[in-house]
Design a protein around this motif. Sequence first.
Motif, mmCIF file in Angstrom:
data_model
loop_
_atom_site.group_PDB
_atom_site.id
_atom_site.type_symbol
_atom_site.label_atom_id
_atom_site.label_comp_id
_atom_site.label_asym_id
_atom_site.label_seq_id
_atom_site.Cartn_x
_atom_site.Cartn_y
_atom_site.Cartn_z
ATOM 1 N N THR A 95 0.794 -1.173 0.008
ATOM 2 C CA THR A 95 -0.152 -0.177 -0.112
ATOM 3 C C THR A 95 0.737 1.143 -0.099
ATOM 4 O O THR A 95 1.998 1.285 0.475
ATOM 5 C CB THR A 95 -0.828 -0.082 1.271
ATOM 6 N N ILE A 141 -2.385 -11.245 9.585
ATOM 7 C CA ILE A 141 -2.681 -12.476 8.783
ATOM 8 C C ILE A 141 -3.045 -12.279 7.362
ATOM 9 O O ILE A 141 -3.282 -11.183 6.990
ATOM 10 C CB ILE A 141 -3.689 -13.161 9.763
ATOM 11 N N LEU A 147 2.852 -15.521 0.603
ATOM 12 C CA LEU A 147 3.007 -14.104 0.810
ATOM 13 C C LEU A 147 3.754 -14.239 2.387
ATOM 14 O O LEU A 147 4.460 -13.492 2.853
ATOM 15 C CB LEU A 147 1.903 -13.232 0.775
HETATM 16 C C1 LIG Z 1 -3.112 -4.204 -0.292
HETATM 17 S S1 LIG Z 1 -2.549 -5.904 0.011
HETATM 18 C C2 LIG Z 1 -1.843 -5.496 1.582
HETATM 19 C C3 LIG Z 1 -0.624 -4.927 1.859
HETATM 20 C C4 LIG Z 1 0.282 -5.082 2.865
HETATM 21 N N1 LIG Z 1 -0.621 -4.566 4.117
HETATM 22 C C5 LIG Z 1 1.429 -4.534 3.088
HETATM 23 O O1 LIG Z 1 1.804 -3.707 3.877
HETATM 24 O O2 LIG Z 1 2.295 -4.726 2.033
HETATM 25 C C6 LIG Z 1 -3.838 -6.729 0.437
HETATM 26 C C7 LIG Z 1 -3.771 -8.256 1.037
HETATM 27 O O3 LIG Z 1 -4.890 -8.598 1.673
HETATM 28 C C8 LIG Z 1 -4.813 -9.972 1.378
HETATM 29 N N2 LIG Z 1 -5.946 -10.812 1.584
HETATM 30 C C9 LIG Z 1 -7.046 -10.735 0.786
HETATM 31 N N3 LIG Z 1 -8.016 -11.566 0.997
HETATM 32 C C10 LIG Z 1 -7.719 -11.809 2.402
HETATM 33 C C11 LIG Z 1 -8.374 -12.566 3.440
HETATM 34 N N4 LIG Z 1 -9.558 -13.359 3.169
HETATM 35 N N5 LIG Z 1 -7.605 -12.919 4.782
HETATM 36 C C12 LIG Z 1 -6.560 -12.266 4.637
HETATM 37 N N6 LIG Z 1 -5.840 -11.623 3.880
HETATM 38 C C13 LIG Z 1 -6.323 -11.461 2.639
HETATM 39 C C14 LIG Z 1 -3.981 -10.309 0.267
HETATM 40 O O4 LIG Z 1 -3.627 -11.566 -0.010
HETATM 41 C C15 LIG Z 1 -3.278 -9.144 0.140
HETATM 42 O O5 LIG Z 1 -1.916 -9.593 0.448
#
Ligand SMILES: C[S@@+](CC[C@H](N)C(=O)[O-])C[C@H]1O[C@@H](n2cnc3c(N)ncnc32)[C@H](O)[C@@H]1O
Length: 383
Positions: A95, A141, A147
């Motif tokens: 982000t 999480i 990832l």
């Molecule tokens: C915008 S990215 C996160 C950015 C992160 N906070 C960083 O600092 O890099 C959105 C994340 O949400 C995760 N995500 C999507 N669905 C999810 C779920 N059901 N539970 C947990 N994470 C999820 C994705 O795998 C992705 O890595």
Amino acid sequence: MTNPADPSTPKPWHHYARALANLLCDRGDLTDPAWYNAIAHTPRHRLVPQIWKQEGAPEWTPVDTAGPAGLELVYSPTSLITKVDARGVPISSSTKPDLMVRMLESLDVRGGDRVLEIGTGTGYNAALLTHRLGDDNVVSIDVDDELVETARARLARFGAHPILAIVDGENGFPARTPYDRIIATCSVSTVPWAWAEQVRDGGRILVSIMPTIHAGNLVLLEKHGDRLEGRFSRRLGQFMSMRHTGEAPETLASAQPAGDERQRTTTAPTEPWKISPVAWMWAALELPGLSLGYSLNDEGTVDASYLTTPDGSWATVPLGRGERTITEAGPTPIWYVIEKTLDRWHSTGQPGWERLGMTATPGRQTMWLDAPDGHHHWPLTGN
Ligand SMILES: C[S@@+](CC[C@H](N)C(=O)[O-])C[C@H]1O[C@@H](n2cnc3c(N)ncnc32)[C@H](O)[C@@H]1O
């Protein structure tokens, strides 16, 4: 021997990280010295050694972030795509640091707080939180095992060991409850009730509520009893939507209109892309299951976009400046509903996000205008 005063001498990453922290202060995104220190001392480049770019071509290509140009990009207020699935749909990103830090400030995190992050991604936000709160107070999480394992290894290399887990964030993480704060970096259409149960009374949840792609914003909710309530953020914060294991991720190219000889053509009063995001959100709530899709031409650039609803209805949305011709077909008059919503938004005084809020109680979640007990309410559709 290298001379640090020589402009051709490569600068260490600290130089770029501090410059980013200063820029965020200058822009007003960052005011808290504790978050300044976290930004200035967290090596984002070690968590984002490679990004994916799609420059005028349909294919995504990996780009290393090593070297001065890479460091310049990594330590800038830019969102970086870090994982793309087999169909070319981005499924994780780091982000934008300006948005991240604005979110952390509005969460009002205090030393000693325990925070749950939904959406570990690269681990950058988990690293910022760990810098401020310590390893044991940060739980992050993600549903994506690759990832989480990558973030765990990279964080450990610079001594950060937050609690990371591979789980579906919809269920929160009960093992470390109660949390003082929950921050989600993936969007949802309603707040999963597990989060309300896992945050302490008086605690806060910050999440982007998005009924569909491009429609929605961050809301900061406070828990009192079995009620979550709060206002939407003045500034827009939108995230990729939460996905679940085994479910196809949201795709921008999925919504293709089917042929239909009973097409209707109309001229929109406003260029579609000038419609306020608030009015888009209202319209999305009037049209359950609304989805936005793009089709790409052979060069990989977007040549058309469509709104669709689950009953097969569709409306084309012109992309060019000044274009206002809409063609639509199917049982749901998508564009008609959008125009009616736009009229209502105008006649209500064109409210911005600051006038909107949300209340969630078990089994019922609503968005409201001005006050929870006011006249205007919208039920938020379940996810
Ligand atoms: C915008 S990215 C996160 C950015 C992160 N906070 C960083 O600092 O890099 C959105 C994340 O949400 C995760 N995500 C999507 N669905 C999810 C779920 N059901 N539970 C947990 N994470 C999820 C994705 O795998 C992705 O890595």
